[in-house]
Write a protein that holds these residues in place. Structure first.
Motif, short mmCIF file in Angstrom:
data_model
loop_
_atom_site.label_atom_id
_atom_site.label_comp_id
_atom_site.label_asym_id
_atom_site.label_seq_id
_atom_site.Cartn_x
_atom_site.Cartn_y
_atom_site.Cartn_z
N HIS A 184 -0.17 4.16 -7.56
CA HIS A 184 -0.80 2.54 -8.32
C HIS A 184 -0.56 1.70 -9.35
N GLY B 229 -9.46 6.36 1.90
CA GLY B 229 -8.25 6.36 1.12
C GLY B 229 -7.57 7.41 0.80
N GLU B 230 -8.36 8.62 0.72
CA GLU B 230 -8.73 9.66 -0.11
C GLU B 230 -6.86 10.85 0.40
N ALA C 135 -8.02 9.43 4.01
CA ALA C 135 -5.68 9.10 4.62
C ALA C 135 -4.82 10.35 4.88
N ARG D 104 -5.38 5.43 -1.47
CA ARG D 104 -5.75 4.73 -2.49
C ARG D 104 -5.87 6.21 -3.52
N TRP D 105 -6.34 7.25 -4.00
CA TRP D 105 -6.57 8.01 -4.47
C TRP D 105 -6.47 9.55 -3.47
N GLU E 45 -3.45 4.74 4.34
CA GLU E 45 -2.90 4.17 3.19
C GLU E 45 -3.74 5.61 2.55
N ARG F 76 -15.02 7.49 -0.14
CA ARG F 76 -15.04 6.45 -0.31
C ARG F 76 -13.77 6.14 0.51
N ALA G 240 0.29 -1.26 0.43
CA ALA G 240 0.45 0.13 -0.18
C ALA G 240 0.78 1.24 -0.13
N ARG H 243 0.86 -1.97 -9.66
CA ARG H 243 0.13 -3.27 -10.84
C ARG H 243 1.12 -3.69 -11.25
#
Length: 150
Positions: A123, A47-48, A77, A30-31, A28, A45, A2, A127
């Protein structure tokens, strides 16, 4: 793996400074999302890394504390301010609330779009790293089967 707030602060091209909420540097990311809403929580949502110039920040102490607490409870976040656009500094009560709930508050000198692109790039690269590990494991399994048999 993460992306943490601490790591996001060190991504290439980033210029950020921690103002409060050190305990949350492991949160973390996420965005990265720009918001000037008085209550961005319904639009998040979790994790921002919320980027703002502070337009939506309530004008009163209790309102600002509640704003920070809502973001923290919603799983935000971190909260990053670009100063000198709408406000000269992050109010002390915002920093105190962030310290209390462990929500990192950052000063950001990097353009918002560059932050969003850097987080998205990290991110995407993660991947690819994951796919390479899977391919390497498959190749190792195939080699083992060829040399040792089934």
């Amino acid at each position: 793996m993460a992306l943490t707030v601490a790591q996001a602060m060190t991504l290439p091209g980033m210029s950020m400074r921690l103002l409060a909420g050190r305990a949350g540097l492991g949160r973390e990311v996420r965005w990265a999302h720009v918001s000037e809403l008085a209550d961005p929580v319904p639009w998040l949502r979790g994790g921002e890394l919320v980027l703002t110039i502070g337009l939506g920040l309530p004008g009163d102490v209790e309102g600002r504390r509640a704003y920070v607490e809502r973001l923290s409870v919603a799983g935000c976040a971190a909260l990053a301010f670009a100063l000198d656009e709408a406000m000269a500094e992050v109010p002390r009560d915002v920093r105190d609330a962030a310290d209390s709930c462990g929500l990192p508050v950052l000063e950001i000198l990097t353009p918002f779009v560059a932050v969003t692109e850097a987080v998205a790039r990290w991110h995407a690269d993660e991947r690819v790293r994951g796919e390479r590990k899977v391919v390497a494991a498959q190749e190792a399994t195939a080699r083992a089967a060829l040399t040792s048999g089934t």
